[in-house]
Write an enzyme that holds these catalytic residues in place. Structure first.
Site, PDB file in Angstrom:
ATOM      1  CG  HIS A   1      -2.153  -0.977   1.019  1.00  0.00           C
ATOM      2  ND1 HIS A   1      -2.546  -1.584   0.195  1.00  0.00           N
ATOM      3  CD2 HIS A   1      -2.881  -1.526   2.258  1.00  0.00           C
ATOM      4  CE1 HIS A   1      -3.477  -2.332   0.176  1.00  0.00           C
ATOM      5  NE2 HIS A   1      -3.561  -2.500   1.640  1.00  0.00           N
TER       6      HIS A   1
ATOM      7  CE  LYS B   1     -12.828   5.215   2.729  1.00  0.00           C
ATOM      8  NZ  LYS B   1     -14.258   4.967   1.852  1.00  0.00           N
TER       9      LYS B   1
END
Length: 904
Positions: free
Chosen positions: A161, A570
């Site tokens: 990532h 999120k």
């Protein structure tokens, strides 16, 4: 407010540094490295650069210490006064300084660890595996504790990532500086004259290296390819993990066996397995193809086989044991004949150079076979790691029978541990793909099959061919490197049992009716809040699927389930996400226990707190009963990989701490503590969940929130950084957060010095509970709550309200800006009260010092970033963006990431 005189500035900086209570050795390192950087800046050929850096440094320290609006305004005015070219240079100087401070801090950690190693009571460290074993044995008995120790598994999985902001060239330069800093330390132990000469030599070379660091472009010109990311991870293996992991095993065995260690068979069995998504994770990354996955495995195999061949050769050369003193066993003699027949010329040559040294001859031939495996010499190569292990154990058994037990269980044992840990594959490569991709391809294939006749011969789409080729690649890797090399197939956004069954159906298409599909362990990844709640039902359905059930039985009813931290946070905010993850783990663990399934929960934790980051050992101890049971798997990514595994001493300490927590997490006392606390504070949990979620939604679901977020943070610009091969967004729009990946969501808030993803909603939730004594009691008794509060304290300590206000003003939404700042103040106030301190991290002085030491310097970069961001936001729509402003912004992003030691 007037500028300070040079004398006043020196006095201010000196007082500020003294207040941080930095250990003297570390203070000396920071002062020396800072002085050398200052010399580099003076010699840079840019007149006045050093003086401008010092002006801004002094101003931000003054603004940080007296907190007056005038002091902050003066620091901002200095940042705004620079030309763009000078601001660029100043940003680079502060970034270089952070790299040096981080190096000094790491060096101090290593120094302390080595000092501990020299103490006779080192093994009694309270958070070591040895100490954990003693504590566990006191509860469950020696036999049960030993059984748990020998079945324990720690499985870090390295991912690609895009969170490592610094270039590999910069990281390499810092590693060279680390070596020079060690040499500088070593010089202090020499005689006076030699000491001064060695120190001067080390400082001269450090000056050269810091000059190189300063002159190295801090930003990548292009995004790295997936194979570049593979090689970056390989550097960690070569420099650290290959030797560090067996050293951890050795230390634990030394502590548990005492003087007998090394003279008899080890108690410890290899408990580390290293996984990788680098080159295998294709969820949203179009650059990871089946070809890339093959290359990633080949690169990893090359590294481990090269290491094993060199180690075997080195051990072979030291086994100069005469046949008279150490007679070979019959099995060893039979092995010699077999190896000689396969490699006769080399065997004769080795026999001439090693007369009457049978063990040496065997190991040297084994080294040649490992090298032949690397070179793909089919006539001589090992078929798989198990055959190599069998040969090494023949050597070990022969040594034991001959009375040479120390040679049997010394370096030879470490080689055995390395083969058992890494095999011929090094990292167990895992594939990840989105469930929607599987559904689309399966629908295409089934439609073509139903059409029959002319439809059956229709060409498949490029996507379908790629998905099927990935499955074929898994089969190839298993044949080439062994069954452990690949086989885990993770389905992201698993929302039904059909999403998992689809992979087995696709495997049948990949090999055709006459072929044999690869061995696949299909792993669900539950990411969103709704998916976490549905997880037990989905799992109950999938275990009835024929292929899934067959694999479950073949593995002794072992099952792996992955939990995503990023999207759930999120989705509903950090507080509700933490509680939902705990509840999901508890329910999945209970379901597995009822169904006789050996469960491994795979934690998709990122580096930042908004993505499940924070100390792993405390998080492990806070898990629900039966959710660990001696097995812990998690993702490690970006800056976290190098922070935890970049230095051998730190890597060994990290592995030891995590393994100790794994061992203790399932102790009766810890499980009872977590169970009792969850029941006792269930009411508080419900209040925290509801109130935090409502507060979070009031922000993120407000009309126009997404474009406002993109305007008040450098979210869009972060996508321009060449951090990794993976795109920053799933789509092109910022009108909705659903298509925004969790990494830039967290990274952007971090850059704005708000860190919202790590704490927003907690203050309102604690206010809703309102009972301060009860919350303090919960902090002491409830591990999950304590971990949450401690992580939020760390996140808030890296925020700055004054700087945050300037970012929020960029958005022209006073309502949303006020909501963020009010929640920040409320959360900070409650966290300080609950932790019974007068300021954030008051109960964690070492961490507090590290944050405070950096904060004013991060402020300097934030002011430069604000200047650039403000100018970019004022650029008329459709007008050409000033590339120098954009570069300044990206430089500041890299610098702030280095200063905060956090990205995503």
């Amino acid at each position: 407010m007037r500028e300070l005189t040079q004398t006043e500035a020196i006095d201010l900086v000196g007082r500020y540094e003294a207040e941080q209570a930095i250990p003297e050795q570390m203070r000396s390192d920071v002062r020396m490295l800072g002085t050398l950087l200052g010399q580099v800046l003076r010699e840079s050929g840019s007149p006045g650069l050093y003086e401008d850096v010092e002006r801004l440094r002094t101003a931000t320290i003054q603004a940080y210490t007296d907190e007056t609006p005038e002091a902050f305004a003066r620091a901002a005015a200095i940042a705004d006064s620079f030309t763009i070219a000078r601001a660029d240079e100043v940003a680079r100087a502060f970034t270089a300084y952070f790299h040096l401070v981080n190096l000094a801090e790491e060096h101090q950690r290593v120094r302390i660890l080595r000092e501990r190693d020299g103490r006779p009571d080192r093994e009694q460290a309270t958070d070591s595996v040895a100490a954990a074993f003693v504590r566990l044995a006191a509860e469950v008995g020696d036999d049960t504790a030993l059984r748990r120790l020998q079945s324990m598994r720690f499985h870090p999985v390295f991912t690609a990532h895009p969170t490592e902001a610094r270039r590999r060239a910069v990281s390499t330069s810092i590693r060279r500086l680390a070596v020079l800093l060690e040499q500088h330390d070593a010089a202090l132990n020499g005689g006076a004259n030699q000491q001064r000469a060695d120190q001067r030599r080390a400082q001269r070379r450090m000056l050269e290296e810091i000059d190189t660091l300063w002159r190295t472009a801090p930003l990548r010109a292009e995004k790295p390819a997936p194979t570049d990311e593979v090689r970056a991870v390989m550097a960690v293996f070569d420099d650290t993990l290959y030797t560090a992991v067996p050293h951890v095993y050795r230390r634990v065995d030394d502590a548990l066996q005492g003087p007998a260690a090394g003279a008899r068979a080890p108690i410890v069995r290899p408990f580390v397995r290293v996984g990788s998504w680098v080159g295998g994770d294709r969820d949203g990354n179009p650059f990871v193809t089946a070809s890339v996955t093959r290359k990633a495995s080949a690169i990893a195999s090359e590294h481990v086989l090269l290491g094993l061949a060199r180690t075997a050769g080195r051990i072979g050369r030291t086994l100069t044991l005469d046949a008279t003193t150490t007679p070979p066993s019959d099995a060893l003699l039979a092995l010699w004949q077999r190896l000689k027949a396969a490699d006769e010329d080399a065997a004769n040559d080795i026999a001439q150079r090693s007369p009457d040294e049978p063990h040496r001859r065997i190991v040297l031939l084994i080294a040649r076979k490992i090298e032949a495996t690397r070179a793909r010499d089919a006539d001589l190569a090992y078929a798989d790691p198990e055959h190599l292990l069998a040969d090494l154990r023949v050597v070990q058994d022969s040594l034991v029978q001959a009375g040479a037990s120390r040679q049997a269980y010394g370096h030879l044992q470490q080689l055995l541990w390395q083969v058992e840990t890494y095999g011929f594959h090094l990292t167990e490569l895992e594939v990840r793909q989105h469930s929607a991709v599987h559904a689309k391809v399966l629908a295409e294939l089934e439609s073509a099959e139903k059409a029959g006749g002319e439809g059956a011969g229709a060409p498949r789409s490029e996507l379908a061919e790629e998905v099927l080729d990935v499955i074929r690649t898994v089969g190839f890797l298993q044949e080439r490197y062994g069954p452990r090399a690949a086989g885990r197939y993770i389905v992201s956004f698993t929302r039904s049992a059909d999403d998992l069954a689809a992979v087995h159906k696709l495997a049948a298409y990949a090999v055709g009716p006459d072929g044999r599909p690869p061995v696949l362990d299909v792993i669900p990844l539950f990411e969103t809040f709704a998916d976490l709640q549905a997880a037990p039902r989905i799992l109950a359905e999938i275990v009835e699927h024929p292929e899934f059930a067959a694999r479950l039985e073949a593995t002794g009813r072992r099952l792996e389930v992955m939990l995503g931290y990023s999207d759930s946070s999120k989705d509903v905010g950090p507080v509700a996400a933490n509680l939902a993850l705990y509840e999901a783990q508890a329910e999945i663990a209970a379901w597995a226990d009822e169904n006789g399934i050996e469960l491994t929960l795979f934690h998709g934790r990122g580096g930042a707190l908004g993505r499940g980051g924070g100390p792993a050992n405390s998080a492990i101890m806070a898990q629900p009963p039966h959710s660990v049971d001696g097995r812990f798997k998690l993702t490690e990514q970006g800056e976290v990989i190098f922070a935890r595994y970049g230095d051998p001493a730190i890597a060994m300490r990290h592995i030891d701490q995590v393994a100790a927590a794994i061992l203790l997490a399932s102790s009766p006392s810890n499980e009872e503590r977590n169970r009792a606390a969850a029941e006792k504070y269930a009411g508080i949990a419900a209040t925290l969940d509801a109130a935090s979620r409502e507060r979070f939604f009031s922000l993120v679901k407000a009309p126009g929130f997404a474009p406002w977020f993109a305007r008040v943070t450098p979210m869009e610009e972060i996508g321009l950084l060449a951090l990794g091969s993976r795109p920053a967004r799933r789509g092109l729009s910022v009108e909705s957060l659903e298509d925004l990946r969790a990494i830039p969501w967290v990274f952007a808030w971090t850059q704005a010095r708000i860190n919202l993803a790590g704490w927003f909603g907690l203050g309102t939730a604690l206010e809703a509970v309102g009972d301060e004594p009860l919350l303090r009691q919960a902090y002491q008794e409830w591990p999950l709550f304590r971990t949450l509060i401690d992580n939020v304290a760390m996140s808030l300590a890296k925020t700055d309200d004054r700087i945050a206000r300037h970012y929020l003003e960029l958005g022209d939404r006073d309502d949303l800006a006020a909501l963020v700042r009010d929640e920040m103040r409320l959360t900070r106030d409650w966290v300080i009260r609950i932790t019974d301190g007068t300021e954030l991290l008051g109960n964690k002085p070492v961490l507090q010092r590290a944050v405070k030491m950096r904060s004013p310097y991060v402020d300097a970069l934030s002011l430069l970033q604000l200047r650039a961001l403000r100018a970019l936001r004022e650029t008329p729509e459709g007008a050409t963006v000033d590339p120098e402003l954009q570069r300044l912004l990206l430089l500041s992003v890299s610098g702030v990431a280095a200063g905060l030691q956090n990205t995503g």
